[in-house]
Design a protein around this motif. Sequence first.
Motif, PDB file in Angstrom:
ATOM      1  N   GLU A   1      41.065  35.224  55.204  1.00 14.84           N
ATOM      2  CA  GLU A   1      39.815  34.660  55.697  1.00 14.84           C
ATOM      3  C   GLU A   1      38.790  35.738  55.999  1.00 14.84           C
ATOM      4  N   VAL A   2      39.266  36.964  56.280  1.00 12.77           N
ATOM      5  CA  VAL A   2      38.362  38.080  56.547  1.00 12.77           C
ATOM      6  C   VAL A   2      38.647  39.166  55.522  1.00 12.77           C
ATOM      7  N   ILE A   3      37.587  39.579  54.791  1.00 10.01           N
ATOM      8  CA  ILE A   3      37.777  40.561  53.733  1.00 10.01           C
ATOM      9  C   ILE A   3      36.807  41.715  53.930  1.00 10.01           C
TER      10      ILE A   3
ATOM     11  N   ALA B   1      33.045  30.721  44.597  1.00  6.28           N
ATOM     12  CA  ALA B   1      34.462  30.891  44.935  1.00  6.28           C
ATOM     13  C   ALA B   1      34.651  30.766  46.442  1.00  6.28           C
ATOM     14  N   GLY B   2      33.571  31.022  47.183  1.00  4.48           N
ATOM     15  CA  GLY B   2      33.632  30.913  48.627  1.00  4.48           C
ATOM     16  C   GLY B   2      32.265  31.166  49.230  1.00  4.48           C
TER      17      GLY B   2
ATOM     18  N   THR C   1      36.555  28.174  48.491  1.00  2.00           N
ATOM     19  CA  THR C   1      36.646  26.863  47.842  1.00  2.00           C
ATOM     20  C   THR C   1      38.085  26.683  47.352  1.00  2.00           C
ATOM     21  N   PRO C   2      38.495  25.455  47.105  1.00  2.00           N
ATOM     22  CA  PRO C   2      39.875  25.252  46.615  1.00  2.00           C
ATOM     23  C   PRO C   2      40.163  26.047  45.343  1.00  2.00           C
ATOM     24  N   ARG C   3      39.191  26.084  44.444  1.00  2.00           N
ATOM     25  CA  ARG C   3      39.394  26.815  43.197  1.00  2.00           C
ATOM     26  C   ARG C   3      39.497  28.312  43.454  1.00  2.00           C
ATOM     27  N   GLY C   4      38.601  28.848  44.304  1.00  2.00           N
ATOM     28  CA  GLY C   4      38.633  30.263  44.623  1.00  2.00           C
ATOM     29  C   GLY C   4      39.926  30.651  45.314  1.00  2.00           C
ATOM     30  N   ALA C   5      40.365  29.789  46.231  1.00  2.00           N
ATOM     31  CA  ALA C   5      41.614  30.060  46.953  1.00  2.00           C
ATOM     32  C   ALA C   5      42.796  30.081  45.992  1.00  2.00           C
ATOM     33  N   GLN C   6      42.772  29.169  45.006  1.00  2.00           N
ATOM     34  CA  GLN C   6      43.868  29.114  44.045  1.00  2.00           C
ATOM     35  C   GLN C   6      43.928  30.371  43.194  1.00  2.00           C
ATOM     36  N   TYR C   7      42.738  30.874  42.772  1.00  2.00           N
ATOM     37  CA  TYR C   7      42.698  32.112  41.998  1.00  2.00           C
ATOM     38  C   TYR C   7      43.330  33.257  42.795  1.00  2.00           C
ATOM     39  N   LEU C   8      42.986  33.343  44.074  1.00  2.00           N
ATOM     40  CA  LEU C   8      43.522  34.421  44.908  1.00  2.00           C
ATOM     41  C   LEU C   8      45.020  34.244  45.150  1.00  2.00           C
ATOM     42  N   GLU C   9      45.424  33.008  45.382  1.00  2.00           N
ATOM     43  CA  GLU C   9      46.834  32.730  45.612  1.00  2.00           C
ATOM     44  C   GLU C   9      47.684  33.138  44.408  1.00  2.00           C
TER      45      GLU C   9
END
Length: 343
Positions: free
Chosen positions: A20-22, A75-76, A95-103
């Motif tokens: 959540e923090v980058i 993405a966020g 976003t759900p898509r951005g989170a999925q890419y990172l996951e």
Amino acid sequence: MKDYLILKGGQMAVGDGVPEVIPVLPLGHVVSSKGEFDVDEESFQAMKAQIAQRGVDLVVDYEHQTLKGVEAPAAGWVKELKLEGGQIMAVVQWTPRGAQYLENKEYRYLSPVVTVRRSDGKATGLHSLALTNTPAIEHMTPIVNSDLFEGGQHIMDIQKLAELLGLGTDATEEQILESLKACVDENKSLKAGAQPPADDSVVANKTVCELVGLKAGAPVADVTARIMELKSGKIDGVDLKAEIQTLKQQAAARDADAAVTLALKAGKIAPAQKDWARQYALDNPQGFAAFVEKAPQVVPMGELLGDGTMALKGGTLDEATMLVCKQLGLDPEDVKKYNLKEE
């Protein structure tokens, strides 16, 4: 003028999972693929103030698509900036898509886009962040400082401008600005030289002078006076409008007399109608011509004398004359008295 710089984010790994923090920028001297600049607490405060002034969240996109003028899904969204551990940090809502890419570790690096103050080389603004797997993109074009971003547009325009100014494509921005300033100054000088002085000493165009009947080189005041005179309809004191009107009236009178004479000779009107016919021909030439064309012959041919009178035979009116009097409502005695001659 400010430049946008794409950072070489070799040490800007997003990390595992979906943090959540980058980290966005380290404090200190930063080397990017397009130059070097400094980041300090002033940079942090300026970036926060900029985001607050815009009133919208800062976008995290994919591969800097926001800069390229194409469809750029988020993405966020950066909800807040923090200063922690010697770095500017961003609190991001993915976003759900951005989170999925990172996951899935399909994207691993962050590449920020910053504005750099030219006077001291300090970062003072944050335009956007991007997820990328090639944070150190070589030979990438700088982005112009604008709310409408199109990748590469700044350099392309500068090169075109250099070409138009007769400079090489490797000309520096300072050289281009100096050349452009020289062109602007020269243009202003030419415009100033083309302005006539504010008096009547400037002579008018030769063709204009000749058209209004003046010699070439006549003062503007004389030309102006002559044009105003022409507009009023007078030349050398002669009222042209009045002269033309008189000529028109004379021509109309001649035409009316000629039309009436032809009508009399054709027997279409009686001598007693001459004055009426002349006025009719003056007031409405077309109407009178139409009347004569359609009117029956009311006076027998040969009964008309050269002076326009009817012959009185034996002291009485002949049958044709009596017929005309009847048709026109004339008193035969008046015709005898005023309009006839004895043979």
